[in-house]
Design an enzyme around this catalytic site. Structure first.
Site, PDB file in Angstrom:
ATOM      1  N   ASP A 181       0.062   0.757  -8.914  1.00 15.47           N
ATOM      2  CA  ASP A 181       1.468   1.648  -8.540  1.00 15.47           C
ATOM      3  C   ASP A 181       0.664   2.092  -6.999  1.00 15.47           C
ATOM      4  OD1 ASP A 181       1.570   1.566 -10.716  1.00 15.47           O
ATOM      5  OD2 ASP A 181       1.148   4.350 -11.242  1.00 15.47           O
ATOM      6  N   HIS A 282      -4.298  -4.047 -11.563  1.00 18.98           N
ATOM      7  CA  HIS A 282      -3.544  -5.453 -13.241  1.00 18.98           C
ATOM      8  C   HIS A 282      -3.687  -6.327 -12.086  1.00 18.98           C
ATOM      9  CE1 HIS A 282      -3.356  -2.746 -15.694  1.00 18.98           C
ATOM     10  NE2 HIS A 282      -3.685  -1.619 -14.838  1.00 18.98           N
ATOM     11  N   SER A 394      -6.850   4.293  -1.899  1.00 16.71           N
ATOM     12  CA  SER A 394      -7.185   3.583  -1.270  1.00 16.71           C
ATOM     13  C   SER A 394      -6.159   2.104  -1.112  1.00 16.71           C
ATOM     14  CB  SER A 394      -8.598   1.977  -1.803  1.00 16.71           C
ATOM     15  OG  SER A 394      -9.267   1.177  -1.574  1.00 16.71           O
TER      16      SER A 394
END
Length: 431
Positions: A181, A282, A394
């Site tokens: 995200d 992911h 990050s």
């Protein structure tokens, strides 16, 4: 005689002071016990009893940090939005703050912050702290997999998992999805000699500097190249088999040979994760992870101002790079650490430790490299599998080859700069 009288008066004053503080502490403890008992009896209890006494220093520090970050974020967002409305693109411009950041022990500060956020919070205080965090950074608490009381510390809450079905994965096999995200900062095709990635308008950094000199990035040689680059003319698979065992002498300051160009169909995408985003990484595609590299480095912030003021930001920061192969060819994913990131947790390799104390932070320090399978099989990951987790904000950088399958047109991105994207949503596809 006068000194003896003064000494007796002083001791009497000390005894009175001690008794006063003892009585004050007992009254406070009684008050907080009553609050904790009231909270538990009203159905707020969970699996842990927490601390029914005074708020620990970590909680107070967390609350103060939340307020400061929220005010700063609101001010920064307002300035950026005003600039975008006027059609102004931020340019690279070093400032005094960037020079000052280099003097700070950011790695030690990040480890200290990690220790504070990993402290167990009182049971009754957890929902209040987490809701304050969510309001400050626009986190969606309804997606959390567990009740708020079950997250013992802010760190556990930050790397929380989501309810099943919260992030559906695009099932199209001809599609590459977002691994995180975040916000799309930059993307495009790598072209020309010495392939570069735009950090911000007016400054770029080398792809090979990001991934390391031992990377099997698919490049084409033209004429003379530096020593150790003679294998570039071979296919990516052949090159992979020979470069897995090469000792990496790369450093963040490495420069590509001027006679090397990327193969056609080589792309990149940079995605920034804000503190309020879901912070698990992911797999973007079905692929085989062959090599992992860990680059120790600095822990500069990765917000928009830092990208405009610090040179080679993504190259200088600590990062973990995964390389492998997918149906389109080469695939690399770089997870880049930032200030207050206590660690980058690699779920496919739990033993990996990052942000460790080191005596010397020299850019010439060799990255630690691990080959998962020397036979060329690697570690197989399915699209949507969990790969890693961040603490605090990050950035993830994807570098991948997307050779068009037979009967398909060229690969095209389906996002724009500044778009908000979630795990499982399409970054690009073949049409």
């Amino acid at each position: 005689v006068p000194p003896l009288v003064f000494s007796s008066e002083l001791s009497r004053f000390r005894n009175q002071t001690r008794s006063f503080f003892r009585a004050s502490v007992k009254r406070l403890q009684t008050t907080f016990r009553a609050r904790a008992f009231s909270f538990t009896s009203n159905g707020g209890g969970g699996g842990s009893q927490g601390n029914p006494f005074l708020l620990p220093g970590a909680t107070a520090a967390t609350i103060l940090m939340l307020g400061a970050l929220h005010i700063r974020r609101m001010y920064s967002d307002k300035k950026i939005e005003e600039a975008r409305e006027r059609g102004i693109e931020q340019e690279f411009q070093p400032d005094a703050k960037a020079a000052f950041l280099r003097l700070l022990p950011l790695r030690s500060i990040s480890r200290l912050w990690g220790s504070l956020t990993s402290a167990e919070l009182p049971l009754w205080a957890r929902p209040h702290v987490y809701r304050a965090w969510a309001r400050a950074f626009h986190s969606n608490l309804e997606e959390a997999a567990f009740p708020l009381e079950e997250y013992a510390s802010l760190q556990e809450f930050f790397v929380r998992t989501l309810k099943e079905g919260s992030r559906p994965i695009d099932p199209d096999p001809q599609c590459l999805v977002s691994p995180v995200d975040g916000t799309i900062l930059r993307f495009g095709e790598l072209k020309g000699v010495r392939p570069m990635i735009d950090q911000v308008k007016g400054f770029s950094y080398s792809v090979s500097s990001l991934l390391g000199a031992s990377s099997f990035l698919p490049l084409i040689t033209e004429g003379k190249v530096h020593e150790g680059s003679s294998e570039e003319e071979k296919t990516p698979t052949e090159k992979t088999k020979k470069t897995w065992w090469r000792v990496s002498l790369a450093s963040p300051k490495v420069r590509d040979p001027v006679s090397v160009s990327p193969m056609k169909g080589l792309f990149y995408c940079v995605i920034y994760l804000k503190p309020g985003d879901y912070h698990r990484v992911h797999s973007p595609v079905d692929w085989s992870v062959l090599v992992r590299r860990h680059f120790p480095g600095n822990l500069f912030p990765l917000n928009e101002r830092a990208t405009r003021t610090i040179r080679n930001l993504y190259v200088e920061n600590e990062r973990v790079v995964l390389e492998g192969l997918w149906q389109g060819g080469f695939m690399a994913m770089a997870a880049i650490g930032a200030t207050n990131v206590g660690s980058i947790k690699l779920l496919i390799e739990p033993d990996l430790k990052t942000n460790l104390p080191v005596r010397k932070l020299l850019h010439s320090q060799q990255p630690e490299e691990r080959v998962y399978e020397p036979e060329g099989v690697g570690m197989m990951l399915k699209k949507g599998n969990e790969v890693a987790a961040f603490n605090m904000g990050s950035t993830v950088v994807l570098v991948f080859q997307a050779q068009a399958p037979k009967g398909k047109d060229e690969f095209n991105f389906c996002v724009k700069r500044g778009d908000r994207i979630r795990v499982g949503e399409a970054l690009g596809r073949w049409h």
